[in-house]
Design a protein around this motif. Structure first.
Motif, PDB file in Angstrom:
ATOM      1  N   ILE A 126     -10.008   8.465 -12.481  1.00  0.00           N
ATOM      2  CA  ILE A 126      -9.166   7.323 -12.143  1.00  0.00           C
ATOM      3  C   ILE A 126      -9.901   6.026 -12.431  1.00  0.00           C
ATOM      4  O   ILE A 126     -11.057   5.842 -12.036  1.00  0.00           O
ATOM      5  N   SER A 127      -9.214   5.123 -13.122  1.00  0.00           N
ATOM      6  CA  SER A 127      -9.749   3.775 -13.344  1.00  0.00           C
ATOM      7  C   SER A 127      -8.972   2.812 -12.452  1.00  0.00           C
ATOM      8  O   SER A 127      -7.785   2.576 -12.663  1.00  0.00           O
ATOM      9  N   GLU A 128      -9.654   2.267 -11.454  1.00  0.00           N
ATOM     10  CA  GLU A 128      -8.984   1.347 -10.537  1.00  0.00           C
ATOM     11  C   GLU A 128      -8.509   0.095 -11.264  1.00  0.00           C
ATOM     12  O   GLU A 128      -7.422  -0.421 -10.971  1.00  0.00           O
ATOM     13  N   ASN A 129      -9.300  -0.395 -12.204  1.00  0.00           N
ATOM     14  CA  ASN A 129      -8.901  -1.596 -12.948  1.00  0.00           C
ATOM     15  C   ASN A 129      -7.609  -1.363 -13.720  1.00  0.00           C
ATOM     16  O   ASN A 129      -6.692  -2.200 -13.703  1.00  0.00           O
TER      17      ASN A 129
ATOM     18  N   VAL B 129      -0.892  -4.584  -8.778  1.00  0.00           N
ATOM     19  CA  VAL B 129      -1.336  -4.681  -7.391  1.00  0.00           C
ATOM     20  C   VAL B 129      -2.803  -5.091  -7.361  1.00  0.00           C
ATOM     21  O   VAL B 129      -3.532  -4.919  -8.343  1.00  0.00           O
ATOM     22  N   SER B 130      -3.226  -5.618  -6.242  1.00  0.00           N
ATOM     23  CA  SER B 130      -4.634  -5.971  -6.082  1.00  0.00           C
ATOM     24  C   SER B 130      -5.432  -4.722  -5.702  1.00  0.00           C
ATOM     25  O   SER B 130      -4.863  -3.663  -5.407  1.00  0.00           O
TER      26      SER B 130
ATOM     27  N   SER C 210       0.829  -1.205   0.000  1.00  0.00           N
ATOM     28  CA  SER C 210       0.000   0.000   0.000  1.00  0.00           C
ATOM     29  C   SER C 210       0.864   1.255   0.000  1.00  0.00           C
ATOM     30  O   SER C 210       0.591   2.214  -0.734  1.00  0.00           O
ATOM     31  N   GLU C 211       1.904   1.246   0.829  1.00  0.00           N
ATOM     32  CA  GLU C 211       2.814   2.395   0.907  1.00  0.00           C
ATOM     33  C   GLU C 211       3.537   2.593  -0.422  1.00  0.00           C
ATOM     34  O   GLU C 211       3.664   3.722  -0.919  1.00  0.00           O
ATOM     35  N   LYS C 212       4.015   1.503  -0.996  1.00  0.00           N
ATOM     36  CA  LYS C 212       4.709   1.587  -2.287  1.00  0.00           C
ATOM     37  C   LYS C 212       3.777   2.116  -3.372  1.00  0.00           C
ATOM     38  O   LYS C 212       4.166   2.970  -4.184  1.00  0.00           O
TER      39      LYS C 212
END
Length: 203
Positions: A24-27, A35-36, A4-6
């Motif tokens: 923003i597109s999370e996919n 990353v998940s 998460s930090e990275k």
């Protein structure tokens, strides 16, 4: 550094460099950063809390652009803050560190190396913050510098980097000479000139 930090730092770098703009597109980000969804969302919520991302009424997350109003707000306080940083850092400064930064600026001029000038720019501001030994001031000023870097990467031209670096030389000279009034005056002139450059590019 956890995932998460990275991810947070990767996204922040992209935002400042204007490589990530608009909605923003999370996919897409999950695929791009490998990353998940969970660490990505943790990073995005942190960026929202830090003022880099905003959420619209339809819950779409978008990169928060830097606006003319924000520039004015920043420069209303920037001069006083930078002089405060100088004052707080003064007794903690090691002049030889500022000599090294000055040498890098001169090398950038000699070699016509814009990247070297930008490195020296960042190092000067970061060294002053490091020397001020105040975590609250450091967090606040770092955000301001990052927002201005975001604007500069999109708006500024090579001649602005040269002019800014010339002003940084004068700040270094005041610190190296242990002349705080000279350094304060150099900071004041630098902030005024920076505002004029940014404002002219933003119009």
């Amino acid at each position: 550094m956890n995932i998460s930090e990275k991810t947070y730092h990767q996204l922040k770098v992209k935002i400042i460099a204007n490589e990530l703009v608009g909605a923003i597109s999370e996919n897409e980000l999950c695929q791009e950063l490998s990353v998940s969804r969970t660490p990505l969302r943790e990073a995005l919520f942190r960026l929202m809390a830090d003022g880099w991302i905003e959420s619209s009424r339809n819950k779409t997350k978008t990169i928060k652009p830097i606006t003319l109003s924000e520039i004015r707000d920043i420069f209303q306080i920037r001069k006083d803050i930078e002089i405060m940083v100088l004052n707080l850092s003064w007794d903690n400064q090691e002049p030889e560190l500022y000599c090294a930064i000055r040498d890098k600026i001169e090398a950038g001029f000699r070699d016509n190396n814009q990247l070297l000038l930008l490195e020296a720019d960042n190092e000067l501001h970061e060294q002053l913050l490091l020397d001020c030994h105040n975590s609250i001031v450091t967090k606040m000023v770092s955000f301001i510098y990052d927002r201005l870097r975001m604007l500069r990467s999109n708006k500024m031209k090579d001649e602005s980097i040269v002019n800014s670096s010339t002003e940084h030389l004068k700040i270094c000279d005041g610190i190296i000479a242990r002349d705080i009034e000279r350094a304060r005056e150099a900071i004041s002139l630098h902030v005024d000139a920076s505002y004029n450059r940014l404002f002219s590019r933003f119009k």
